[in-house]
Every structure is written in C-alpha cells, then in structure tokens.
Design a protein around this motif. Structure first.
Motif, short mmCIF file in Angstrom:
data_model
loop_
_atom_site.label_atom_id
_atom_site.label_comp_id
_atom_site.label_asym_id
_atom_site.label_seq_id
_atom_site.Cartn_x
_atom_site.Cartn_y
_atom_site.Cartn_z
N ARG A 168 0.84 -1.19 0.00
CA ARG A 168 0.00 0.00 0.00
C ARG A 168 0.88 1.25 0.00
O ARG A 168 1.87 1.32 0.72
CB ARG A 168 -0.92 0.04 1.23
N GLU A 180 -3.20 8.38 6.94
CA GLU A 180 -3.64 7.21 6.18
C GLU A 180 -3.02 5.91 6.68
O GLU A 180 -3.51 4.82 6.35
CB GLU A 180 -3.26 7.36 4.70
N LYS A 195 -2.54 4.07 9.51
CA LYS A 195 -3.15 3.02 10.35
C LYS A 195 -4.06 2.11 9.54
O LYS A 195 -3.97 0.88 9.61
CB LYS A 195 -3.93 3.66 11.50
N ASP A 196 -4.95 2.70 8.78
CA ASP A 196 -5.90 1.92 8.00
C ASP A 196 -5.18 1.10 6.92
O ASP A 196 -5.45 -0.09 6.74
CB ASP A 196 -6.92 2.84 7.35
N LEU A 197 -4.24 1.72 6.22
CA LEU A 197 -3.54 1.03 5.14
C LEU A 197 -2.60 -0.06 5.66
O LEU A 197 -2.40 -1.08 4.99
CB LEU A 197 -2.77 2.04 4.29
N ALA A 229 -3.22 -1.95 8.28
CA ALA A 229 -4.09 -3.10 8.58
C ALA A 229 -4.49 -3.83 7.31
O ALA A 229 -4.48 -5.06 7.25
CB ALA A 229 -5.33 -2.63 9.34
N ARG A 230 -4.81 -3.07 6.25
CA ARG A 230 -5.21 -3.70 4.98
C ARG A 230 -4.06 -4.48 4.35
O ARG A 230 -4.24 -5.62 3.90
CB ARG A 230 -5.69 -2.63 4.00
#
Length: 501
Positions: free
Chosen positions: A169, A176, A178-180, A182-183
C-alpha cells in the motif's frame, strides 16, 4: 539430463515448461486440481495426477501432495514454474530430502530471498544502493508510524515475505497509515500465510528495471539484457519490454554489475532476476531478488536467442551453461503484453466462463504463450493471467507496431479480457515517446479514458448497427487501420553486448 520431470504448476506456465521438456526428450508429469482436469497442460503431459480441491492451498501450493505424486510417478526432478511453490524454501528442502531435484535455487538461497528485509540489508552490505526504509519486520502499527516519520512521507508499506503486488500500500500522509497498514497486513497474511510489513521511501516518478541472471551455483554468473517493467497496475506488471529506452550502454553495464554482485552474494543457482527502481535522476535503488523464472522471461529469450527453461534444466542436471559474459549479446527488441481475464471497462472485475472461440495472432516476430483453447474454462480460483503476447523486431518501435497488429488479431470469445486496454495503452502519446513510469496508468488516466471510450463506443455501436441494418450496408475494417506512420528514426537493429563487467 533428467528422464522424467513433474511440473508443479498449471496453465500457460506449465505448458511453457512441458514444451521445452518435449524438445529435450524429457517425459512429463502434470498435476491438476478438480477444476483443471481438462486443462491444456494435462492434455500435453505424458502422465497426469489429481491434487484435489481447486484452492491453491489444497492443490498447486500443497507441497506434501506434490511430493507424494512425484514419488508415485518416480520422477527425477520437479520444475515449479513461477508462483505457487517456486520460491518456497521448505518445499525445496523437502525435495532434497526426498531425493528429487528441485529445478531452482537451494533452500538456503530461497530463505534469503524470501525475506525482503534481509535482502535489503545484504544489498547495502555489498555496496548496492537501496531506498531509505526499515530494517525490521513490523507487526505493530504504532512502531510503523514512528519509523515512517523517520523515513519521511510518502512511504510504501510492503509485505516482508512476498511480492507480486500483494501486501503493498502507498501512504502519502500520516493520517492514512493506520488503515492502510491493517489492509496490507491482512492481504499479506491471506496471500503468503504470514503477516509482517516494512516501510520504504516511495519515489515517483520511477522506472522499474530488472536484470536477468544465470548462475551455475559454482561461481559462474552472467547477466542478460535488462527488462523494463514500468507499466503496472497496483504494483502488478502489465507490460514489459527490452531493452529499456531509458538506459545507455554505460548505465546498462553499471546496473549489470549490481545484479552480478547480488547474485553472487546470495550464492544463486539456476536463473533469477534482480529488480531495481530508477528515479528521475537516473539513480538505481535495489528492490528485491526473484530467484526463479519470471513471467516476462520470453522477451529475454526473443532477443538473446536462448531457451531459459532449457538452461534451467541443464544447470539443475549438472551440465552447467555455455554462456560467458563476453559472449552474451542481445539483438533487437521485444515487448510482452500480459492478457488477463478482466473487464477493464468495469474496474478490472474478473471475467470467468467458457472460451467460446479463439483466434491467436501470428506472423513474423509474434509469439503467444497460453493454455487457452475453444471450450476451456476460465475459473475464479486462480490468477487472471490467461495469455502473454510477445512481439519482437529490430527496434522497440518496430516491436510496438507488431504488437498492435497482434492485439488486433487476437480474439477471445466468452470472457472479457484486457486486450483492448493494451491497444489503447501502446498507442497513447506518452507510450509512443517511451515516457514510462510505474504510475503511468494513473498519471495519464489510461484506464479511466479507456472505460469512458468503451461506454461511448457501446452507445454509438447500437446507433450505428441500427442505421446499418436500416440501410442494408456493411462496413469492413482493415487490420492495419489506425497505425501511426513510421518514425523518421533509423530502423537499424539494436544490438547490445555485456562484456564490460
């Protein structure tokens, strides 16, 4: 040379290996999942054995099942192709223990190349430049935040144990991450069986350049022509070419020396690829090593007049290879387009179904690697790559023009493919000028413009068809229609030698 080989793969990769085996007089053993029983690689092999359910974990990536078949079929060696078990050090070690030759590098080399962070450290130790980044596997997002601040935004998150565009990612700002994170970690766990990421500086624009090497495992290593793989979508290659229009001879030799240094430092055996990013200033940064055959290997074969799969077998059987660095030369140019069963007009959604009809392109300088045939099934269980079209000519422009004709000839009925997108791509103005970068599709809105044009074409097509039916007229489109005029530049054959290392 081996007398009997199991090909631990499917589709066009398995077909590619089987064809070289037939040339060498090697008997072939295919394996297949429940949905692949009628696949072309099964039909072409001398023997075939079932693996069970279609999921890769229960079939082509299941080392225990593959080795059980190898023992039952009494093979001398296993060729893993690319993907699946090709870079699995545990499987390579299990082959050694079972007395079956793994056609590829040693388990120890695979252990090194599997860990992208260790490869980065190794590259720095031997003087090969890398991008700023982290030197440890990250499982904690707070630690990733701290280290990303140190590296400096924008950054890219990458899986520490895999490639192929998975577990990656791009992060442009701190909010951005934290979310990326996890993904990317979830995707890495799902794809490679284990999580863990690292952070690296993101550079744009950049060009993706890779060097093919061949090593006999006893100290003899040569590199071949470079490949440029800058045309990508979500970090997955769509099109490759050789030579890179961005490299001159001195730069080519410099990055070739980098590749040799890396190959020797990992004690490489068989064939492999060292990959780099080239920034806007022309500086090279090591990314990773793929210690296996690459999907894009045909373009190297076309310009170097050799069979890399045959070379793999000769090295694995102890024969070695006859090439010397001073004797390695590449003539002309080649381009490969990866044809995927996806609908680029609908966000690249996968397309599955029965291939109802098939017309393969042909002619001088054209090669197609595929396992398709009329009546075969394209399923949702595997990678969407269904064919590779390779064109070659004396120059890149000649190869581009041959590719356009080949794509126009290539007809696949029953499933949507990326063939039309490739036509739009290679006729776009920046591509024709070879202004390439890893963000080429996004930078020039190629996919979006293609989708818009497809929508308009569909609407116009309905209106035109109605008018034609009403008028009782028919229209014929010539194959060469729309080809740009040849450039004024010389059409002399490009020739490159690699003796100054």
């Amino acid at each position: 040379m081996f007398s009997k080989v199991l090909i631990a793969n499917r589709g066009e990769a398995a077909v590619r290996v089987i064809r070289t085996c037939k040339v060498l007089g090697i008997k072939t053993v295919a394996v297949f999942s429940d949905v692949d029983q009628e696949s072309l690689h099964v039909k072409l092999a001398d023997e075939s054995y079932p693996l069970g359910p279609p999921s890769p974990e229960e079939s082509y990536s299941n080392g225990k099942k593959v080795l059980a078949v190898a023992k039952e079929a009494a093979v001398d060696a296993i060729h893993p192709g690319y993907g699946y078990l090709s870079e699995n050090p545990s499987f390579a070690a299990a082959c050694d223990e079972a007395g079956v030759k793994f056609v590829g590098p040693s388990p120890r080399t695979l252990e090194i190349t599997e860990n992208k962070i260790e490869c980065r450290k190794l590259a720095r130790r031997v003087g090969v430049p890398t991008l700023p980044g982290t030197d440890e596997i990250l499982h904690d997002v707070e630690e990733a935040l701290r280290l990303a601040d140190k590296v400096g935004y924008p950054v890219i998150l990458k899986s520490a144990f895999g490639g192929g565009g998975r577990g990656i990612r791009e992060v442009t700002k701190k909010s951005e991450l934290k979310d990326l994170f996890a993904r990317a970690n979830r995707e890495a766990e799902g794809t490679f069986g284990k999580g863990g990421l690292y952070v690296e500086r993101l550079i744009k624009p950049a060009r993706h350049i890779e060097l093919q090497f061949i090593s006999d495992g006893r100290g003899k290593v040569v590199y071949l022509t470079e490949r440029e793989c800058s045309i990508q979508r979500r970090h997955q290659k769509l099109l490759e070419m050789t030579p890179s229009p961005a490299l001159d001879d001195e730069t080519r030799k410099k990055v070739g020396r980098y590749a040799l240094t890396i190959a020797r430092s990992i004690k490489a055996e068989n064939v492999g690829t060292v990959e780099f990013l080239m920034d806007a200033g022309g500086k090279f940064h090591f990314i990773e090593v793929n210690a296996r055959l690459q999907v894009e290997h045909p373009i190297t074969e076309m310009v170097c007049s050799l069979d890399l799969v045959e070379t793999q077998f000769r090295i694995a059987s102890g024969e070695g290879f006859p090439y010397t660095q001073g004797g390695v030369a590449a003539r002309g140019a080649a381009i490969e387009c990866r044809i995927n069963a996806e609908d680029p007009a609908s966000g690249f959604t996968p397309s599955t179904g029965t291939v109802t009809d098939l017309t393969l392109p042909s002619g001088p300088g054209i090669r197609v690697d595929t396992a398709l045939y009329p009546g075969c099934q394209v399923t949702e269980h595997y990678d969407s790559l269904i064919a590779k079209v390779i064109s070659s000519d004396r120059s890149l422009e000649g190869a581009r023009r041959r590719m356009l004709l080949a794509l126009r000839e290539f007809q696949i009925g029953g499933v949507k493919t990326t063939i039309p997108l490739h036509q739009a791509l290679i006729t776009s103005a920046p591509f024709v000028r070879w202004k390439l970068s890893t963000d080429f599709l996004e930078r020039h809105s190629i996919a979006e413009e293609f989708a818009e044009e497809e929508t308009l074409s569909s609407l116009e097509g309905v209106a035109i068809a109605a008018a034609m039916i009403h008028a009782g007229k028919h229209r014929m489109i010539r194959l060469g229609e729309g080809l740009p005029a040849p450039p004024d530049e010389s059409r002399e054959e490009e020739s490159r030698s690699y003796d100054a290392v």
